[in-house]
Write a protein that holds these residues in place. Structure first.
Motif, short mmCIF file in Angstrom:
data_model
loop_
_atom_site.label_atom_id
_atom_site.label_comp_id
_atom_site.label_asym_id
_atom_site.label_seq_id
_atom_site.Cartn_x
_atom_site.Cartn_y
_atom_site.Cartn_z
N LEU A 61 -7.87 -31.86 33.31
CA LEU A 61 -9.07 -31.93 32.78
C LEU A 61 -9.11 -33.05 32.08
N GLY A 62 -8.44 -33.01 30.89
CA GLY A 62 -9.01 -34.20 29.85
C GLY A 62 -7.26 -34.93 29.18
N PHE A 63 -8.11 -35.71 28.77
CA PHE A 63 -6.63 -36.23 28.06
C PHE A 63 -7.22 -36.87 26.35
N HIS A 64 -6.87 -36.59 25.64
CA HIS A 64 -7.20 -37.50 23.68
C HIS A 64 -6.29 -37.70 23.37
N VAL A 65 -6.26 -39.07 22.47
CA VAL A 65 -5.30 -39.71 21.71
C VAL A 65 -5.98 -40.02 20.47
N SER A 66 -5.07 -39.72 19.56
CA SER A 66 -5.08 -39.84 18.29
C SER A 66 -3.52 -40.19 17.84
N ASP A 67 -2.69 -39.71 16.45
CA ASP A 67 -1.56 -40.25 16.37
C ASP A 67 -1.39 -39.24 15.00
N TRP A 68 0.08 -39.12 14.66
CA TRP A 68 0.50 -37.80 13.54
C TRP A 68 0.99 -38.63 13.03
N ASN A 69 0.54 -38.41 11.18
CA ASN A 69 1.44 -39.55 10.32
C ASN A 69 1.96 -38.94 9.32
N VAL A 70 2.63 -38.90 8.01
CA VAL A 70 2.94 -38.15 7.39
C VAL A 70 2.73 -38.82 5.94
N PRO A 71 2.22 -38.10 4.68
CA PRO A 71 2.03 -36.76 4.61
C PRO A 71 1.48 -36.29 5.05
N ILE A 72 1.09 -35.16 5.42
CA ILE A 72 -0.64 -34.28 6.33
C ILE A 72 -0.76 -33.09 4.84
N THR A 73 -1.76 -33.30 4.62
CA THR A 73 -2.38 -32.72 2.56
C THR A 73 -3.88 -32.32 3.78
N ASP A 74 -4.05 -32.39 4.82
CA ASP A 74 -5.50 -31.44 4.95
C ASP A 74 -5.30 -31.50 6.98
N THR A 75 -4.78 -30.57 6.94
CA THR A 75 -4.81 -29.98 8.58
C THR A 75 -5.50 -31.00 9.34
N PHE A 76 -6.74 -30.47 8.65
CA PHE A 76 -7.81 -30.86 9.99
C PHE A 76 -8.53 -31.68 9.92
N LYS A 77 -7.84 -32.65 9.37
CA LYS A 77 -8.52 -34.52 8.67
C LYS A 77 -7.35 -34.83 8.94
N ALA A 78 -6.28 -34.45 9.76
CA ALA A 78 -5.15 -35.51 9.30
C ALA A 78 -5.18 -36.21 10.47
N ARG A 79 -5.29 -36.05 10.90
CA ARG A 79 -5.01 -37.51 12.34
C ARG A 79 -5.15 -38.74 11.53
N ARG A 80 -4.74 -39.49 12.48
CA ARG A 80 -4.96 -40.98 12.15
C ARG A 80 -5.11 -41.88 13.37
N MET A 81 -5.13 -43.15 12.96
CA MET A 81 -5.95 -44.24 14.55
C MET A 81 -4.48 -43.80 15.25
N MET A 82 -4.53 -44.26 16.57
CA MET A 82 -3.34 -44.58 17.73
C MET A 82 -2.98 -45.75 16.93
N GLY A 83 -1.62 -45.68 17.13
CA GLY A 83 -0.16 -46.80 16.27
C GLY A 83 -0.46 -46.87 14.91
#
Length: 274
Positions: A201-223
């Motif tokens: 029903l839905g498809f969401h995009v973002s990206d995962w980069n390290v280090p993750i220091t704030d789990t809620f605000k951890a997402r990055r721009m695609m790429g």
């Protein structure tokens, strides 16, 4: 990666990506940037109210891809679980009023360390909500969250778990939401996407980069990270999903940036990496 501008007709701003903007600012920003879809967060509705929010969306010509969020079913007391169900019913009504048929469910954590019981409460909450949602023409999209959120946001942490619950109902009642940030790591990801055929029903995009220091605000721009976004997108399409693609990014750097700059960056990254 090769750029694909044909996908821009599916581009949706998930409002949390521009948390610095209220609903009116976000809607006007999308219209000016030629972003055709928007996903609305319920706390943004409170500023203008449902009637004015609906008018704003209509005036800007946007389509609403989903309402975020319902869910949060588990609670330590039966009384609170009833209140949570009532809140979900209000969310269904809001989704229908805004013209979207998808209510995203973030199912909720365990309030008392009993994760098995909390998963049972999630199942019971969805079961109780389905007839009400169906009467409004709203589908419930179960969004599994990354396991690091099990303690505070959702005890449903894999696409397999979400599929198992959704399969108890028709695809017109309950489905799943695939968010690359939450599921990219799963060894069974592509098997479970295929299993969800005609039920996404839905498809969401973002990206995962390290280090993750704030789990809620951890997402990055695609790429900007490690996720095979395009591969996942193609798998979702093969499973029958050809709807809006929401860019959902909780990130303080983006929230500190002028919203119009965020939308430009979002569009550029979307074309290059989605």
């Amino acid at each position: 990666m090769a750029e694909d501008t044909s996908l821009l007709k599916y581009l949706s701003l998930n409002q949390i990506t521009t948390e610095q903007w209220n609903l009116k600012e976000a809607a006007i920003g999308c219209a000016q940037a030629e972003v055709p879809w928007i996903s609305i967060w319920r706390h943004k509705l409170e500023v203008f109210g449902i009637a004015e929010s609906k008018r704003i969306i209509k005036d800007t010509g946007l389509e609403v891809s989903s309402l975020c969020r319902g869910g949060m079913f588990p609670a330590a007391t039966e009384e609170q679980r009833r209140k949570n169900l009532d809140d979900n019913k209000r969310a269904v009504e809001e989704a229908a009023e805004l013209g979207t048929d998808v209510l995203v469910l973030v199912c909720g954590p365990a309030p008392d360390r009993n994760i098995d019981l909390s998963r049972q409460w999630v199942g019971e909450g969805i079961e109780q909500l389905v007839p009400f949602a169906e009467s409004y023409g709203v589908k419930l999209g179960i969004e599994p969250l990354h396991p690091m959120y099990a303690a505070d946001r959702s005890v449903i942490v894999t696409l397999g778990q979400a599929n198992k619950i959704a399969e108890e109902y028709s695809p017109e009642q309950v489905g799943v939401v695939v968010d690359v940030f939450h599921v990219w790591w799963d060894p069974e990801l592509y098997k479970q996407i295929a299993r969800a055929k005609e039920r996404i029903l839905g498809f969401h995009v973002s990206d995962w980069n390290v280090p993750i220091t704030d789990t809620f605000k951890a997402r990055r721009m695609m790429g900007d990270g490690v996720i095979e976004i395009r591969r996942i997108r193609k798998a979702v399409e093969e499973a029958g999903y050809h709807g809006p693609i929401e860019v959902e990014i909780m990130n303080q750097d983006l929230w500190d940036m002028p919203g119009e700059h965020v939308l430009k960056l979002m569009k550029d990254s979307f074309v290059k990496h989605v």
